[in-house]
Design an enzyme around this catalytic site. Structure first.
Site, mmCIF file in Angstrom:
data_model
loop_
_atom_site.group_PDB
_atom_site.id
_atom_site.type_symbol
_atom_site.label_atom_id
_atom_site.label_comp_id
_atom_site.label_asym_id
_atom_site.label_seq_id
_atom_site.Cartn_x
_atom_site.Cartn_y
_atom_site.Cartn_z
ATOM 1 N N GLY A 72 0.794 -1.216 0.000
ATOM 2 C CA GLY A 72 0.000 0.000 0.000
ATOM 3 C C GLY A 72 0.822 1.258 0.000
ATOM 4 N N ASP B 97 9.486 -9.788 8.335
ATOM 5 C CA ASP B 97 10.132 -8.838 7.414
ATOM 6 C C ASP B 97 10.939 -7.811 8.211
ATOM 7 O OD1 ASP B 97 10.878 -7.841 4.975
ATOM 8 O OD2 ASP B 97 9.059 -6.651 4.677
#
Lengths: 228, 296
Positions: free
Chosen positions: B38, B144
């Site tokens: 996003g 991550d």
């Protein structure tokens, strides 16, 4: 200027009604003449007089023989179709015959203004197609700005102009508010409303300048990077 | 007609790209960052009159799957209330079907943009470990972790960001994502069932190596090597164990990942007891001077 209808002017180019066809053609000319002219001047390296003659002759020929009505939305975008038609015309045109055919419908083509724009610094990198695409985007945005100016409250437009068009303005919301006698909140809310309206107008212009839903969505994606 | 410069065209494009938040309490102002899932905008919460960050699902990803993934991310963050994890304020759906959520706007720098002395970097690293250990305690693996996903606020905050690919421990779905160079082998090979806290331990080891200067002491190199071991069983069992070793090094104590030789033990002892050693040496020098003077 643009007709108020949001109907596709590209579709209207093939209309049986002369008046409707004429209006549609004027819209196409208004939106495309400058990108076409600047494309010849900058991306194709043509001299001023040549570029003026070729642009006017091309538009005059398109109107006379109705060649734009042959556009097939299934094959390419109208933007690409027009540029390719223009390239072919320029390659084939015999220079001697150009001066007999001048004109771009009822839209005034201000080549001096276009030359002034070319003289200003702007990105000339990439292929000729890239250049044409950038000028097309500039033309669509410039149209949307003009339409926004016409329909907006002058103060609101002045705030939009100061924030979104004038690179040299470094005023804060508070300073802008003081300049226009508005609160900071009024400035930010007004600016947000103007930006929303600008986006809506850009979408309207693209709706008019495309022939199908697929082409419309592709151009919106290309110009704004968003899905609609 | 108005002349629009290249910069003005680019700016107008950015303005026109802004998602339509009319009807919500947020007003988007500018794009801050664009990630895999996003776009993050700086915005104003009109009700509370505070600046926030709003993440909106990228329009090209506005599929049901992507919406569900982002919703899962929002729920993950919402369930992790910790000073080291960016707090989530609000979540909603745009008329065009794109999910968004509002979170704290962190002003500061990303960890990969920070240049500081090794002890300071290690203290920041310990704060990251605390946040990750908290997430593990809640059953969440970040998946991550990298310097780009850690923000250092202007007032000393250390915040672990971007929980977009985080997953519940034991989740066995096929979607395994991350960043090459920080992904453990089990993550890179898509072995979802093997992903767990030690996967984050591996990434933290890679992160530690990335933020430290090119040359660093052997015990720290050993800590990085142990955290980043290819085999899960050779890594620290938990993030806390990794953090404990880093703390021990900061305190001048031996670390579990490194066996010192006698010279290094002596060097570390001398380093820890510098004041005592100085006093003893000064005393011996004075004794020597006195003895030589008496003999003379």
């Amino acid at each position: 200027m643009f007709p108020t209808t949001r109907r596709s002017v590209i579709v209207a180019l093939a209309s049986d009604d002369d008046e409707e066809r004429r209006r549609a053609f004027d819209t196409v000319v208004a939106l495309y003449w400058k990108p076409l002219y600047k494309y010849l001047r900058v991306a194709r390296g043509r001299e001023v007089a040549d570029a003026e003659d070729l642009t006017q002759a091309f538009l005059a020929k398109c109107f006379e023989n109705g060649s734009l009505a042959a556009y097939d939305a299934a094959k390419a975008s109208f933007r690409t179709f027009l540029r390719m038609l223009f390239d072919r015309f320029v390659a084939n045109e015999v220079k001697a015959s150009l001066r007999q055919k001048r004109g771009g419908g009822s839209v005034q083509l201000d080549f001096i203004d276009a030359e002034a724009e070319i003289a200003r610094e702007h990105d000339r990198g990439g292929t000729p197609e890239d250049y044409f695409q950038r000028e097309w985007a500039r033309s669509v945005f410039a149209f949307a700005v003009e339409r926004l100016r016409e329909e907006s409250d002058p103060t609101r437009f002045a705030i939009f102009e100061a924030y979104d068009l004038d690179e040299t303005s470094g005023d804060s919301y508070r300073q802008t508010g003081e300049r226009f006698g508005l609160s900071e909140t009024s400035v930010t809310n007004g600016l947000a409303a103007m930006r929303r309206r600008f986006r809506a107008i850009v979408l309207d212009v693209l709706r008019e300048a495309t022939a199908s839903e697929i082409e419309y969505r592709a151009e919106v994606r290309s110009l704004l990077g968003v899905e609609v | 007609m108005t002349w629009l410069s290249d910069n003005a065209v680019a700016h107008l494009r950015a303005v026109a790209e802004l998602p339509d938040f009319s009807g919500t309490r947020y007003r988007l102002d500018r794009e801050l960052a664009r990630g895999g899932m996003g776009v993050v905008y700086e915005a104003e919460d009109i009700e509370l009159r505070r600046r926030v960050a709003v993440k909106v699902l990228a329009s090209e990803l506005a599929s049901e799957d992507a919406v569900e993934r982002m919703r899962a991310e929002a729920r993950t963050i919402a369930g992790l209330e910790h000073p080291g994890i960016v707090p989530l304020h609000d979540v909603g759906m745009l008329p065009d079907g794109r999910l968004w959520y509002a979170m704290k706007l962190v002003r500061g720098r990303r960890l990969d943009e920070v240049h500081a002395a090794t002890p300071e970097l290690l203290r920041v690293f310990l704060r990251i470990c605390e946040a990750v250990a908290f997430a593990h305690a809640k059953g969440i693996v970040h998946c991550d972790l990298k310097p780009e996903n850690v923000m250092l606020g202007d007032f000393g905050e250390v915040l672990v960001m971007d929980w977009g690919v985080a997953r519940a421990q034991g989740a066995n779905d096929s979607l395994v994502a991350g960043t090459r160079g920080f992904m453990a082998p089990e993550q890179e090979q898509g072995e979802a069932a093997l992903i767990g806290p030690s996967t984050d331990v591996y990434a933290l080891g890679a992160m530690l190596r990335a933020i430290l200067p090119a040359e660093f002491p052997r015990p720290l190199a050993a800590i990085c090597a142990k955290a980043g071991a290819a085999a899960q069983r050779d890594r620290y069992a938990t993030v806390r164990a990794l953090a404990d070793d880093v703390s021990r090094w900061l305190d001048g104590q031996p670390v579990s990942a490194y066996r010192e030789n006698a010279v290094e033990v002596a060097g570390r002892w001398l380093s820890r007891n510098r004041a005592l050693v100085t006093i003893v040496i000064a005393y011996l020098v004075m004794r020597l001077i006195v003895i030589l003077w008496v003999r003379h």
